[in-house]
Enzyme design. Structure first.
Site, short mmCIF file in Angstrom:
data_model
loop_
_atom_site.label_atom_id
_atom_site.label_comp_id
_atom_site.label_asym_id
_atom_site.label_seq_id
_atom_site.Cartn_x
_atom_site.Cartn_y
_atom_site.Cartn_z
N ASP A 96 -3.60 2.46 -5.58
CA ASP A 96 -2.39 2.51 -4.75
C ASP A 96 -2.22 1.27 -3.88
O ASP A 96 -1.52 1.31 -2.88
CB ASP A 96 -2.42 3.76 -3.86
CG ASP A 96 -3.61 3.79 -2.92
OD1 ASP A 96 -4.51 2.94 -3.06
OD2 ASP A 96 -3.65 4.67 -2.04
N GLU A 97 -2.82 0.17 -4.28
CA GLU A 97 -2.86 -1.01 -3.42
C GLU A 97 -2.71 -2.28 -4.26
O GLU A 97 -3.35 -2.43 -5.29
CB GLU A 97 -4.19 -1.02 -2.66
CG GLU A 97 -4.31 -2.02 -1.57
CD GLU A 97 -5.64 -1.87 -0.84
OE1 GLU A 97 -5.81 -2.53 0.20
OE2 GLU A 97 -6.52 -1.13 -1.33
N ASP B 103 0.85 -1.19 0.00
CA ASP B 103 0.00 0.00 0.00
C ASP B 103 0.89 1.24 0.00
O ASP B 103 1.71 1.42 0.90
CB ASP B 103 -0.90 -0.01 1.23
CG ASP B 103 -2.04 0.98 1.13
OD1 ASP B 103 -2.07 1.76 0.15
OD2 ASP B 103 -2.91 0.99 2.03
#
Length: 404
Positions: free
Chosen positions: A102-103, A9
């Protein structure tokens, strides 16, 4: 053999991107959002110290932290940096799932035979930070649930490893809020019953949770006990949502064609939000009466907001339709999909706009898509294929919506 699942993350992704472009913003309370009437899309840890959180109205955030600086989000920058990180991870990892902008989840099961899983993951995150300038946290464990929770506990710049024997000791003292997909309503219900930490939840019989919560009760119980067999789903850029409409009688009524396109986009965007997709490519297709077929596409910043997609769709259609010929078929496609619920294109929107989307989607989820739609798409197609008015919903409903 136990699985080795990594969750990565990017730390305060929007804030980190903005600071890369302007290092003078380092070390100060920073809010990325959409103006005084907007909401907080992301905030720095300096701002979080004062109680600022994502999705909070900016006016409330400024009351908590008046010294914070507000910066408007840069859509192109965020998409570009997300693609950079994705490419690095895909080049190194055998199996990657892009869970959001974003993960990421990585399945590196078996790598211990050749190279330590933890060491390999730690070196990969160092490579990401070195090549992109973005800080990133990760956790390594036996499944997606535990690794995701551990990443949150290790932020910022965390790098935790939770072995199979340590799963229960790690989870037990944590708040039930830490369990993915456990919402506010469920949290309040369980809290009233005295179930506030994961250990207490894990000890509650699954049958009792099912009777209280419904079908999700068993899934929550499994997660509380560290059980999650969900696989890491490979990230496929080419997956798309699309719809087409063929006229029985070819038309040159451009206003009605535009109205149809607006309805198509609205319905596809609702489907994307419902299935938790973000769109990065929009394609418009037309077929003329002589069967010549043309299409035009545009790369866009990740979004699932139909008011943004509709504007781009009409721009593409007006650019594509350059013959004074009748139209036989119109099509709309969303491509370049990634999993995610971020509405990152809402930096320019107000709280009212975001609330409107949430309210419309709730009504559609409960009563069906036709229950409420935008007035921009006023017509629907009849079974005969002609354009007719629908006084009940005043919407455009394409003849088919097919995920590919």
């Amino acid at each position: 053999m136990s699985r080795a699942i990594v969750h990565m993350d990017l730390d305060t992704f929007f804030v980190s991107c903005v600071r890369l472009e302007n290092p003078q913003l380092n070390g100060i309370p920073l809010i990325v959002g959409g103006g005084e009437r907007g909401v907080v899309a992301s905030c720095s840890y300096e701002a979080r110290y004062f109680g600022v959180r994502s999705a909070m109205p900016i006016r409330m955030a400024m009351q908590l932290c008046p010294q914070a600086k507000i910066v408007k989000g840069d859509m192109e920058l965020f998409s570009k940096k997300s693609h950079e990180v994705t490419q690095i991870i895909e080049e190194h990892s055998p199996l990657v799932e892009k869970a959001s902008i974003d993960e990421f989840y990585l399945d590196i099961t078996g790598m211990d035979k050749f190279y330590g899983c933890y060491k390999w993951t730690n070196e990969l995150t160092q490579t990401i930070t070195k090549e992109t300038g973005l800080p990133i946290s990760f956790a390594l464990s036996v499944n997606k649930t535990v690794s995701k929770i551990a990443t949150g506990e290790g932020k910022p710049k965390g790098n935790l490893e939770i072995s199979e024997s340590m799963v229960k000791p790690f989870l037990n003292p944590l708040s039930i809020r830490k369990i993915p997909m456990l919402g506010e309503v469920t949290f309040n219900l369980l809290s009233r019953l005295g179930i506030r930490n994961i250990e207490k939840l894990a000890e509650t019989p699954a049958e009792v949770l099912q009777s209280m919560i419904g079908k999700n009760g068993l899934e929550i119980w499994k997660k509380a006990n560290g059980i999650d067999n969900a696989p890491v789903e490979p990230y496929r850029e080419r997956k798309s949502l699309s719809t087409e409409h063929t006229y029985l009688q070819d038309t040159i009524d451009i206003k009605k064609v535009e109205s149809l396109i607006l309805g198509m986009v609205e319905k596809l965007a609702y489907q994307a939000r419902k299935e938790q997709w973000l769109v990065s490519t929009l394609v418009i297709k037309i077929r003329y009466a002589n069967f010549d077929t043309e299409n035009l596409q545009r790369k866009i910043a990740y979004t699932s907001c139909d008011h943004i997609l509709s504007k781009i769709a009409l721009e593409l259609f007006n650019k594509l339709y350059n013959r004074r010929m009748r139209i036989r078929l119109v099509g709309v496609s969303f491509a370049g999909l990634v999993r995610g619920t971020y509405q990152i294109n809402m930096f320019e929107d107000t709280e009212e706009m975001i609330a409107l989307y949430q309210a419309m989607d709730k009504i559609k989820n409960r009563f069906g898509y036709d229950a409420v739609t935008r007035c921009g798409g006023r017509n629907i197609t009849s079974k005969a294929g002609n354009i007719v008015s629908n006084p009940r919903s005043q919407s455009v409903v394409p003849n088919s919506i097919n995920p590919e």
